[in-house]
Design a protein around this motif. Structure first.
Motif, PDB file in Angstrom:
ATOM      1  N   PHE A 228       0.826  -1.215   0.000  1.00 23.18           N
ATOM      2  CA  PHE A 228       0.000   0.000   0.000  1.00 23.18           C
ATOM      3  C   PHE A 228       0.860   1.263   0.000  1.00 23.18           C
ATOM      4  O   PHE A 228       0.387   2.331  -0.374  1.00 23.18           O
ATOM      5  N   VAL A 229       2.095   1.132   0.436  1.00 31.16           N
ATOM      6  CA  VAL A 229       3.007   2.282   0.416  1.00 31.16           C
ATOM      7  C   VAL A 229       3.668   2.335  -0.960  1.00 31.16           C
ATOM      8  O   VAL A 229       4.301   1.353  -1.374  1.00 31.16           O
ATOM      9  N   PRO A 230       3.525   3.421  -1.690  1.00 35.86           N
ATOM     10  CA  PRO A 230       4.096   3.477  -3.047  1.00 35.86           C
ATOM     11  C   PRO A 230       5.629   3.368  -3.015  1.00 35.86           C
ATOM     12  O   PRO A 230       6.284   3.866  -2.098  1.00 35.86           O
ATOM     13  N   ILE A 231       6.151   2.755  -3.997  1.00 30.44           N
ATOM     14  CA  ILE A 231       7.583   2.609  -4.293  1.00 30.44           C
ATOM     15  C   ILE A 231       8.316   1.905  -3.155  1.00 30.44           C
ATOM     16  O   ILE A 231       8.722   0.749  -3.282  1.00 30.44           O
ATOM     17  N   LEU A 232       8.534   2.588  -2.028  1.00 31.37           N
ATOM     18  CA  LEU A 232       9.268   1.969  -0.922  1.00 31.37           C
ATOM     19  C   LEU A 232       8.551   0.737  -0.402  1.00 31.37           C
ATOM     20  O   LEU A 232       9.178  -0.270  -0.051  1.00 31.37           O
ATOM     21  N   GLY A 233       7.251   0.792  -0.347  1.00 35.19           N
ATOM     22  CA  GLY A 233       6.484  -0.368   0.095  1.00 35.19           C
ATOM     23  C   GLY A 233       6.608  -1.519  -0.873  1.00 35.19           C
ATOM     24  O   GLY A 233       6.679  -2.686  -0.464  1.00 35.19           O
ATOM     25  N   TRP A 234       6.624  -1.226  -2.162  1.00 31.50           N
ATOM     26  CA  TRP A 234       6.789  -2.288  -3.144  1.00 31.50           C
ATOM     27  C   TRP A 234       8.170  -2.941  -3.020  1.00 31.50           C
ATOM     28  O   TRP A 234       8.282  -4.165  -3.095  1.00 31.50           O
ATOM     29  N   LEU A 235       9.182  -2.108  -2.858  1.00 33.68           N
ATOM     30  CA  LEU A 235      10.531  -2.663  -2.694  1.00 33.68           C
ATOM     31  C   LEU A 235      10.629  -3.513  -1.434  1.00 33.68           C
ATOM     32  O   LEU A 235      11.253  -4.583  -1.429  1.00 33.68           O
ATOM     33  N   ALA A 236       9.986  -3.019  -0.354  1.00 35.79           N
ATOM     34  CA  ALA A 236      10.004  -3.789   0.891  1.00 35.79           C
ATOM     35  C   ALA A 236       9.253  -5.104   0.731  1.00 35.79           C
ATOM     36  O   ALA A 236       9.649  -6.144   1.283  1.00 35.79           O
ATOM     37  N   ALA A 237       8.157  -5.100  -0.034  1.00 29.30           N
ATOM     38  CA  ALA A 237       7.394  -6.322  -0.255  1.00 29.30           C
ATOM     39  C   ALA A 237       8.213  -7.342  -1.056  1.00 29.30           C
ATOM     40  O   ALA A 237       8.181  -8.550  -0.767  1.00 29.30           O
ATOM     41  N   ILE A 238       8.968  -6.870  -2.044  1.00 27.71           N
ATOM     42  CA  ILE A 238       9.817  -7.778  -2.821  1.00 27.71           C
ATOM     43  C   ILE A 238      10.911  -8.376  -1.934  1.00 27.71           C
ATOM     44  O   ILE A 238      11.179  -9.584  -1.978  1.00 27.71           O
ATOM     45  N   ALA A 239      11.565  -7.513  -1.123  1.00 28.06           N
ATOM     46  CA  ALA A 239      12.619  -8.009  -0.232  1.00 28.06           C
ATOM     47  C   ALA A 239      12.056  -9.011   0.771  1.00 28.06           C
ATOM     48  O   ALA A 239      12.687 -10.039   1.072  1.00 28.06           O
TER      49      ALA A 239
END
Length: 398
Positions: A228-239
């Motif tokens: 739900f958090v743009p960009i940083l949230g996506w990166l955190a979800a991938i990690a």
């Protein structure tokens, strides 16, 4: 010496009487005191009148002993004549001072006097530290050597790939790989087992399915929240997804070593082992999968490129029929769609077959490498009472 006037007995050598002062005359044969030889370096001690001895008691001049020194005056009584003949005169202080510079005095005490050995405190020798073991190859390289050094490994991989085609039954594939990999922490290095459908391979594969499912669901929910958090949230979800994938593989191996599903959910023990060398774990679980994925992508492009040549005419025909009423060419359009599907089905089946073979080989390589990792960094698992209680209930066949 008797005074002729008063009759007093005077000491030998007196010139006048000590009582009346009458001059005394020496008797015949008497020896003047001055004429007596006195050894050099002696000290003359005057004799008190009360200690005077009569002339008759005086020793002859030839056998006279040296005059006693101040120290010898307090010595013990005279020794026997035989002992006196052997005795040597002791030098006085003045004679010692005039001794030659090379005359060495007797040592007063032994310079190396040995004393009784003192008890030394017992010190327990520390056990020598074993040097850190070095390995010629990494875990993945060692796993690949184990695979290719097994007799008939390629045919066994093909058989595992065929089993991987069947749903539910394909639990045997990761179960077989985990059973072979668990031998390394137990201290056994053997080639690939010849029997695939034996020794709890399906049960161990079922452990794999449950653990992967639970960890994937938990990671997916957490990753969805972070997304739900743009960009940083996506990166955190991938990690987070990558971490959960690696962690779940380690949990599967712990369950395989213990022969018990509950051991795979021991998060504290898994985390303690994970921290020892996380970089190597990420390399084992991700790099082979990335390489196999790239190879599959290239194969997919080649197969789909060949299939596209066969379905090119049908696609152009469908595009041409779109300019006319669909009802007039409904049968021709349906035939074109079925022709495209029929030409793509072999390509899909071939790609699925290749994927199953690659997945079986990937499981074999990853889990064998994880077995090497556990033997090197988490060998203490086999000493835990909770694991020892169950890991020998179903031993692997030799």
């Amino acid at each position: 010496m008797i005074c002729p006037k008063c009759g007093k007995d005077n000491p030998e050598g007196n010139a006048v009487c000590f009582s009346c002062g009458e001059e005394l005359t020496q008797p015949a044969g008497a020896v003047e005191p001055a004429a007596q030889a006195v050894p050099a370096g002696t000290v003359h001690i005057p004799v008190e009148p009360a200690q005077a001895q009569p002339v008759a008691d005086a020793a002859p001049v030839a056998s006279a002993q040296p005059v006693a020194t101040a120290t010898a005056a307090t010595a013990a009584p005279q020794a026997t004549p035989a002992a006196a003949a052997q005795a040597q005169p002791q030098p006085t202080a003045q004679a010692a001072a005039q001794a030659t510079p090379y005359q060495q005095a007797a040592p007063q005490a032994a310079p190396y006097q040995q004393t009784a050995p003192q008890p030394q405190p017992t010190v327990q020798a520390a056990a020598p530290q074993q040097p850190a073991q070095t390995y010629k190859k990494g875990c993945v390289g060692s796993a690949w050597d184990d695979i290719k050094n097994s007799d008939g490994w390629f045919g066994r991989v093909m058989l595992l790939g065929l089993i991987n085609l069947v749903p539910i039954l394909n639990f045997i594939v990761p179960g077989y790989c985990m059973r072979w990999a668990r031998q390394l922490p137990l201290g056994r290095i053997e080639p690939m087992p010849k029997s695939i459908f034996a020794n709890r391979t399906f049960i161990t594969g079922l452990f794999w399915f449950v653990l992967i499912l639970v960890f994937s669901l938990a990671g997916g929910i957490a990753g969805g929240i972070l997304a739900f958090v743009p960009i940083l949230g996506w990166l955190a979800a991938i990690a987070l997804g990558l971490f959960v994938s690696v962690f779940s593989y380690l949990a599967c191996m712990r369950a395989a070593v213990a022969d018990r599903l509950g051991a795979g959910f021991d998060i504290s023990a898994l985390w303690a082992s994970f921290k020892k060398n996380p970089g190597s774990l990420f390399f084992i679980c991700l790099v082979p999968a990335l390489i196999v994925g790239v190879c599959l992508f290239v194969v997919y492009m080649i197969v789909f490129g060949i299939a596209a040549i066969g379905i090119g005419g049908d696609i152009l025909g469908l595009a041409a029929m779109g300019d006319y009423a669909y009802s007039s060419y409904e049968y021709a359009a349906a035939y074109s769609v079925l022709s495209i599907i029929g030409k793509l089905l072999p390509a899909y089946f071939l790609l699925y077959l290749i994927s199953c073979f690659c997945t079986a080989f990937l499981y074999l390589l990853i889990f064998r490498a994880l077995g090497h990792w556990i033997a090197r960094y988490a060998a203490s698992w086999t000493t835990e009472p909770a694991i020892q209680a169950s890991m020998n209930l179903y031993p692997d066949h030799q």
